[in-house]
Scaffold this active site. Structure first.
Site, short mmCIF file in Angstrom:
data_model
loop_
_atom_site.label_atom_id
_atom_site.label_comp_id
_atom_site.label_asym_id
_atom_site.label_seq_id
_atom_site.Cartn_x
_atom_site.Cartn_y
_atom_site.Cartn_z
N ASN A 9 25.59 10.63 31.81
CA ASN A 9 24.90 11.11 30.59
C ASN A 9 23.52 10.65 31.53
O ASN A 9 23.10 9.29 31.52
CB ASN A 9 24.81 11.21 29.33
CG ASN A 9 23.04 11.30 28.49
OD1 ASN A 9 22.54 11.87 29.81
ND2 ASN A 9 23.12 10.89 28.26
N TRP A 10 22.94 11.43 32.39
CA TRP A 10 21.56 10.86 33.09
C TRP A 10 20.18 10.56 32.32
O TRP A 10 19.02 10.03 32.80
CB TRP A 10 21.45 11.36 34.74
CG TRP A 10 22.21 11.67 35.88
CD1 TRP A 10 23.64 11.19 35.59
CD2 TRP A 10 22.08 12.53 36.86
NE1 TRP A 10 24.11 11.24 36.93
CE2 TRP A 10 23.42 12.21 37.39
CE3 TRP A 10 22.00 12.98 37.19
CZ2 TRP A 10 23.83 12.66 38.46
CZ3 TRP A 10 22.21 14.17 38.62
CH2 TRP A 10 23.06 13.24 39.56
N LYS A 11 20.13 11.20 31.03
CA LYS A 11 19.60 11.19 30.22
C LYS A 11 17.71 11.67 31.04
O LYS A 11 17.48 12.27 31.75
CB LYS A 11 19.03 9.74 29.76
CG LYS A 11 20.11 9.99 28.97
CD LYS A 11 20.20 8.31 27.81
CE LYS A 11 21.17 7.55 27.98
NZ LYS A 11 21.27 6.59 26.94
N HIS A 96 23.31 14.82 20.41
CA HIS A 96 22.77 12.95 21.64
C HIS A 96 22.09 12.10 20.24
O HIS A 96 21.25 12.63 19.81
CB HIS A 96 22.72 12.86 22.73
CG HIS A 96 22.34 11.42 23.14
ND1 HIS A 96 21.84 10.50 22.97
CD2 HIS A 96 23.87 11.17 24.13
CE1 HIS A 96 22.12 9.39 23.24
NE2 HIS A 96 22.70 9.61 24.46
N GLU A 98 20.74 10.49 20.30
CA GLU A 98 18.69 9.89 20.80
C GLU A 98 18.49 11.29 20.21
O GLU A 98 16.93 11.17 19.73
CB GLU A 98 18.72 9.74 22.06
CG GLU A 98 18.83 8.56 22.98
CD GLU A 98 19.19 8.27 24.40
OE1 GLU A 98 19.04 9.40 25.20
OE2 GLU A 98 19.75 7.20 24.40
N GLU A 168 29.98 7.79 19.92
CA GLU A 168 28.97 7.42 20.07
C GLU A 168 28.34 6.32 19.46
O GLU A 168 27.23 6.72 18.37
CB GLU A 168 27.67 7.88 21.28
CG GLU A 168 28.19 8.57 22.88
CD GLU A 168 27.47 8.59 23.18
OE1 GLU A 168 27.43 7.91 24.54
OE2 GLU A 168 26.73 9.53 22.78
N GLY A 174 23.09 1.73 25.27
CA GLY A 174 21.83 1.66 25.82
C GLY A 174 21.84 -0.22 25.54
O GLY A 174 20.59 -0.45 26.49
N SER A 213 27.03 1.25 26.44
CA SER A 213 27.76 0.30 27.25
C SER A 213 28.49 0.12 28.02
O SER A 213 29.83 -0.64 27.83
CB SER A 213 27.03 -0.47 26.89
OG SER A 213 25.31 -0.95 26.44
N GLY A 234 25.76 6.27 30.06
CA GLY A 234 24.41 6.42 30.17
C GLY A 234 24.25 5.86 31.68
O GLY A 234 24.42 6.09 33.22
N GLY A 235 23.55 5.23 31.64
CA GLY A 235 22.35 3.42 32.84
C GLY A 235 23.80 3.73 33.46
O GLY A 235 23.59 3.65 34.79
P1 PGA Z 1 24.62 4.21 27.81
O1 PGA Z 1 24.22 5.34 27.17
O2 PGA Z 1 26.17 3.76 28.68
O3 PGA Z 1 23.13 3.87 28.26
O4 PGA Z 1 24.89 3.40 27.03
C1 PGA Z 1 25.51 5.92 26.63
C2 PGA Z 1 24.55 7.36 25.55
O5 PGA Z 1 24.03 7.86 25.20
O6 PGA Z 1 25.40 8.73 26.52
#
Ligand code: PGA
Length: 251
Positions: A9-11, A96, A98, A168, A174, A213, A234-235
């Site tokens: 997930n490149w956000k 998600h 977010e 999640e 994050g 994470s 994500g990251g």
């Molecule tokens: P993260 O994000 O790996 O940076 O914690 C995961 C996500 O939000 O899908």
């Protein structure tokens, strides 16, 4: 046996230059992936660019969101499921945390989006998870059950054979704080058990990713848990070496 699935997930990250560099790194190592399904989910405007630059058949492309309306129309700023299909998006991340927390998406909207995705043969990656406050106050399972029930009520249990679930925990996204493998497994088993109460064959088949994470150094232990079938990353998905290492840990 469930085939593990890892999605990046490149956000809201990237530029043509940074995506080209990331994809070049992925292309160079894609032959090492092994027996795992892999997808990357760029920001919508870069879906086509990613699709055109990824040279490996082993890496699919997905989107991070889509409109709730099933057909195109006067919805300024939205991207429809038809448009995702037009660019061969195989997956779409829905619900998600977010989107839920920052953009106010409700369980009802997310459920409709899952229905629209399924109707159009785009595989939804349905995100569920609790906040730290919810975990600490003991309502974690009921929060996750409510998030799942909203979707189950709209699409029914049988449709879950075409849904990917991503657990999640909001507190792990994050933050660098990951759920321990045992904490994650406990919730994954809860989710699978809940679905099994409705249809055991569907529950046995459904892919449940862990997200929050995930890094190369904790991926193997997480993915080694009985009910964890890969991850939503994500990251670490913004670094080709890290993302490939995580995919290999799942495969
Ligand atoms: P993260 O994000 O790996 O940076 O914690 C995961 C996500 O939000 O899908």
């Amino acid at each position: 046996m469930r085939k593990p699935f890892v999605a990046g997930n490149w956000k809201m990250h990237g530029s043509k230059a940074s995506i080209l560099s990331l994809v070049t790194g992925l292309n160079a190592q894609a032959n090492q992936l092994g027996d795992v399904d892999v997808a990357v989910c760029p920001p919508a405007i870069y879906v086509d660019y990613a699709k055109r630059t990824i040279s490996s058949e082993a890496i699919a492309v997905g989107a991070q969101n889509m409109a709730v309306e099933p057909v195109q129309g006067a919805f300024t700023g939205e991207v429809s499921v038809e448009m995702l299909k037009d660019f061969d998006c195989e997956y779409v991340i829905l619900g998600h945390s977010e989107r839920r927390a920052i953009f106010g998406e409700t369980d009802a909207e997310i459920a409709q989006k899952v229905k629209v995705a399924l109707t159009n043969n785009v595989t939804p990656i349905l995100c569920v998870g609790e906040t730290l406050e919810e975990r600490e106050s003991g309502v974690m399972e009921s929060v996750i059950a409510t998030q799942l029930d909203a979707v189950l009520d709209v699409v029914g249990i049988d449709a879950f054979s075409s849904v990917v679930i991503a657990y999640e925990p909001v507190w792990a996204i994050g933050t660098g704080v990951t759920a321990s493998p045992a904490q994650a497994q406990e919730v994954h088993a809860f989710i699978r058990g809940k679905l099994a109460g409705l249809n055991s064959a569907v529950a046995e088949k459904v892919i449940i990713q862990y997200g929050g994470s995930v890094k190369p150094d904790n991926a193997k232990e997480l993915f080694g848990q009985a009910d964890i079938d890969g991850g939503l990353i994500g990251g670490a998905s913004l670094n080709a070496d890290d993302f490939i290492a995580i995919c290999k840990a799942a495969g």
